[in-house]
Design a protein around this motif. Structure first.
Motif, PDB file in Angstrom:
ATOM      1  N   LEU A   1       0.768  -1.315   0.035  1.00 53.54           N
ATOM      2  CA  LEU A   1       0.089   0.070  -0.034  1.00 53.54           C
ATOM      3  C   LEU A   1       0.888   1.385  -0.041  1.00 53.54           C
ATOM      4  O   LEU A   1       0.316   2.264  -0.784  1.00 53.54           O
ATOM      5  CB  LEU A   1      -0.970  -0.041   1.033  1.00 53.54           C
ATOM      6  CG  LEU A   1      -2.057   1.139   1.290  1.00 53.54           C
ATOM      7  CD1 LEU A   1      -2.830   1.124   0.065  1.00 53.54           C
ATOM      8  CD2 LEU A   1      -2.851   0.962   2.370  1.00 53.54           C
ATOM      9  N   THR A   2       1.931   1.244   0.845  1.00 54.80           N
ATOM     10  CA  THR A   2       2.890   2.271   0.859  1.00 54.80           C
ATOM     11  C   THR A   2       3.509   2.593  -0.469  1.00 54.80           C
ATOM     12  O   THR A   2       3.492   3.468  -1.105  1.00 54.80           O
ATOM     13  CB  THR A   2       4.124   2.039   1.817  1.00 54.80           C
ATOM     14  OG1 THR A   2       3.491   1.766   3.004  1.00 54.80           O
ATOM     15  CG2 THR A   2       4.767   3.352   1.837  1.00 54.80           C
ATOM     16  N   TRP A   3       3.937   1.532  -1.053  1.00 48.17           N
ATOM     17  CA  TRP A   3       4.489   1.643  -2.614  1.00 48.17           C
ATOM     18  C   TRP A   3       3.380   2.108  -3.714  1.00 48.17           C
ATOM     19  O   TRP A   3       3.852   2.961  -4.412  1.00 48.17           O
ATOM     20  CB  TRP A   3       5.006   0.324  -2.984  1.00 48.17           C
ATOM     21  CG  TRP A   3       6.311   0.054  -2.411  1.00 48.17           C
ATOM     22  CD1 TRP A   3       6.707  -0.834  -1.526  1.00 48.17           C
ATOM     23  CD2 TRP A   3       7.664   0.722  -2.888  1.00 48.17           C
ATOM     24  NE1 TRP A   3       8.073  -0.665  -1.259  1.00 48.17           N
ATOM     25  CE2 TRP A   3       8.538   0.276  -1.597  1.00 48.17           C
ATOM     26  CE3 TRP A   3       7.968   1.866  -3.495  1.00 48.17           C
ATOM     27  CZ2 TRP A   3      10.106   0.750  -1.968  1.00 48.17           C
ATOM     28  CZ3 TRP A   3       9.183   2.431  -3.870  1.00 48.17           C
ATOM     29  CH2 TRP A   3      10.202   1.691  -2.698  1.00 48.17           C
ATOM     30  N   ALA A   4       2.255   1.584  -3.544  1.00 45.63           N
ATOM     31  CA  ALA A   4       1.176   2.206  -4.324  1.00 45.63           C
ATOM     32  C   ALA A   4       0.793   3.641  -4.219  1.00 45.63           C
ATOM     33  O   ALA A   4       0.644   4.406  -5.352  1.00 45.63           O
ATOM     34  CB  ALA A   4      -0.084   1.217  -4.161  1.00 45.63           C
ATOM     35  N   ILE A   5       0.928   4.206  -2.902  1.00 45.14           N
ATOM     36  CA  ILE A   5       0.642   5.410  -2.620  1.00 45.14           C
ATOM     37  C   ILE A   5       1.953   6.317  -3.144  1.00 45.14           C
ATOM     38  O   ILE A   5       1.633   7.537  -4.074  1.00 45.14           O
ATOM     39  CB  ILE A   5       0.328   5.657  -1.148  1.00 45.14           C
ATOM     40  CG1 ILE A   5      -0.876   5.195  -0.722  1.00 45.14           C
ATOM     41  CG2 ILE A   5       0.503   7.212  -0.918  1.00 45.14           C
ATOM     42  CD1 ILE A   5      -0.956   5.385   0.776  1.00 45.14           C
ATOM     43  N   ILE A   6       2.971   5.988  -3.041  1.00 44.04           N
ATOM     44  CA  ILE A   6       4.290   6.567  -3.587  1.00 44.04           C
ATOM     45  C   ILE A   6       4.096   6.779  -5.154  1.00 44.04           C
ATOM     46  O   ILE A   6       4.427   7.698  -5.711  1.00 44.04           O
ATOM     47  CB  ILE A   6       5.556   5.858  -3.227  1.00 44.04           C
ATOM     48  CG1 ILE A   6       5.719   5.968  -1.545  1.00 44.04           C
ATOM     49  CG2 ILE A   6       6.595   6.309  -3.877  1.00 44.04           C
ATOM     50  CD1 ILE A   6       7.001   5.217  -1.216  1.00 44.04           C
TER      51      ILE A   6
ATOM     52  N   VAL B   1       1.840   1.013 -12.249  1.00 45.22           N
ATOM     53  CA  VAL B   1       2.335   0.415 -11.305  1.00 45.22           C
ATOM     54  C   VAL B   1       1.846   0.444  -9.887  1.00 45.22           C
ATOM     55  O   VAL B   1       1.495  -0.439  -9.294  1.00 45.22           O
ATOM     56  CB  VAL B   1       3.856   0.952 -11.224  1.00 45.22           C
ATOM     57  CG1 VAL B   1       4.709   0.416  -9.811  1.00 45.22           C
ATOM     58  CG2 VAL B   1       4.609   0.419 -12.334  1.00 45.22           C
ATOM     59  N   ALA B   2       1.082   1.609  -9.807  1.00 45.91           N
ATOM     60  CA  ALA B   2       0.361   1.896  -8.514  1.00 45.91           C
ATOM     61  C   ALA B   2      -0.925   1.357  -8.549  1.00 45.91           C
ATOM     62  O   ALA B   2      -1.306   0.537  -7.455  1.00 45.91           O
ATOM     63  CB  ALA B   2      -0.188   3.444  -8.433  1.00 45.91           C
ATOM     64  N   ARG B   3      -1.521   1.060  -9.762  1.00 46.01           N
ATOM     65  CA  ARG B   3      -2.691   0.172  -9.726  1.00 46.01           C
ATOM     66  C   ARG B   3      -2.309  -1.258  -9.504  1.00 46.01           C
ATOM     67  O   ARG B   3      -3.233  -1.781  -8.799  1.00 46.01           O
ATOM     68  CB  ARG B   3      -3.513   0.480 -11.212  1.00 46.01           C
ATOM     69  CG  ARG B   3      -4.757  -0.127 -11.146  1.00 46.01           C
ATOM     70  CD  ARG B   3      -5.347   0.238 -12.666  1.00 46.01           C
ATOM     71  NE  ARG B   3      -5.566   1.486 -13.022  1.00 46.01           N
ATOM     72  CZ  ARG B   3      -4.905   2.420 -13.831  1.00 46.01           C
ATOM     73  NH1 ARG B   3      -4.255   1.601 -14.833  1.00 46.01           N
ATOM     74  NH2 ARG B   3      -5.147   3.476 -14.154  1.00 46.01           N
ATOM     75  N   ILE B   4      -1.331  -1.891 -10.113  1.00 51.20           N
ATOM     76  CA  ILE B   4      -1.205  -3.025  -9.924  1.00 51.20           C
ATOM     77  C   ILE B   4      -0.664  -3.255  -8.331  1.00 51.20           C
ATOM     78  O   ILE B   4      -1.193  -4.433  -7.773  1.00 51.20           O
ATOM     79  CB  ILE B   4       0.097  -3.551 -10.651  1.00 51.20           C
ATOM     80  CG1 ILE B   4      -0.448  -3.470 -12.347  1.00 51.20           C
ATOM     81  CG2 ILE B   4       0.572  -4.704 -10.286  1.00 51.20           C
ATOM     82  CD1 ILE B   4       1.012  -3.632 -13.286  1.00 51.20           C
ATOM     83  N   LEU B   5      -0.001  -2.560  -7.823  1.00 50.69           N
ATOM     84  CA  LEU B   5       0.503  -2.624  -6.474  1.00 50.69           C
ATOM     85  C   LEU B   5      -0.808  -2.614  -5.536  1.00 50.69           C
ATOM     86  O   LEU B   5      -1.037  -3.404  -4.439  1.00 50.69           O
ATOM     87  CB  LEU B   5       1.498  -1.611  -6.001  1.00 50.69           C
ATOM     88  CG  LEU B   5       2.828  -2.141  -6.473  1.00 50.69           C
ATOM     89  CD1 LEU B   5       3.749  -0.834  -6.086  1.00 50.69           C
ATOM     90  CD2 LEU B   5       3.425  -3.319  -6.062  1.00 50.69           C
ATOM     91  N   PHE B   6      -1.704  -1.716  -5.645  1.00 52.36           N
ATOM     92  CA  PHE B   6      -2.755  -1.502  -5.109  1.00 52.36           C
ATOM     93  C   PHE B   6      -3.597  -2.703  -4.749  1.00 52.36           C
ATOM     94  O   PHE B   6      -4.165  -3.257  -4.071  1.00 52.36           O
ATOM     95  CB  PHE B   6      -3.642  -0.386  -5.315  1.00 52.36           C
ATOM     96  CG  PHE B   6      -4.828  -0.111  -4.628  1.00 52.36           C
ATOM     97  CD1 PHE B   6      -4.663   0.233  -3.169  1.00 52.36           C
ATOM     98  CD2 PHE B   6      -6.164  -0.257  -5.091  1.00 52.36           C
ATOM     99  CE1 PHE B   6      -6.080   0.596  -2.833  1.00 52.36           C
ATOM    100  CE2 PHE B   6      -7.301  -0.172  -4.344  1.00 52.36           C
ATOM    101  CZ  PHE B   6      -7.229   0.368  -2.968  1.00 52.36           C
TER     102      PHE B   6
END
Length: 59
Positions: free
Chosen positions: A4-9, A32-37
């Motif tokens: 979640l932190t990486w997605a927010i970043i 990338v944010a969408r995939i990580l989320f």
């Protein structure tokens, strides 16, 4: 750091890059944010299911 932190970043990077007109960078960071989320959501759902199933064994 968790997903979640990486997605927010990456979402913040996408917003900043989009603001300055770097559309390619913004699109890549948003992807990338969408995939990580979504990975975070799947893992969170698995942990909630495990908590509900295994919670009775702990008590």
């Amino acid at each position: 750091m968790d997903f979640l932190t990486w997605a927010i970043i990456f979402a913040v990077i996408a917003i900043i890059a989009g603001f300055f007109g770097f559309s390619g960078v913004a699109a890549g960071a948003a992807t990338v944010a969408r995939i990580l989320f979504f990975i975070f959501l799947v893992i969170a759902a698995i942990f909630v299911i495990l908590l509900l199933v295994g919670g009775a064994a702990v008590t």
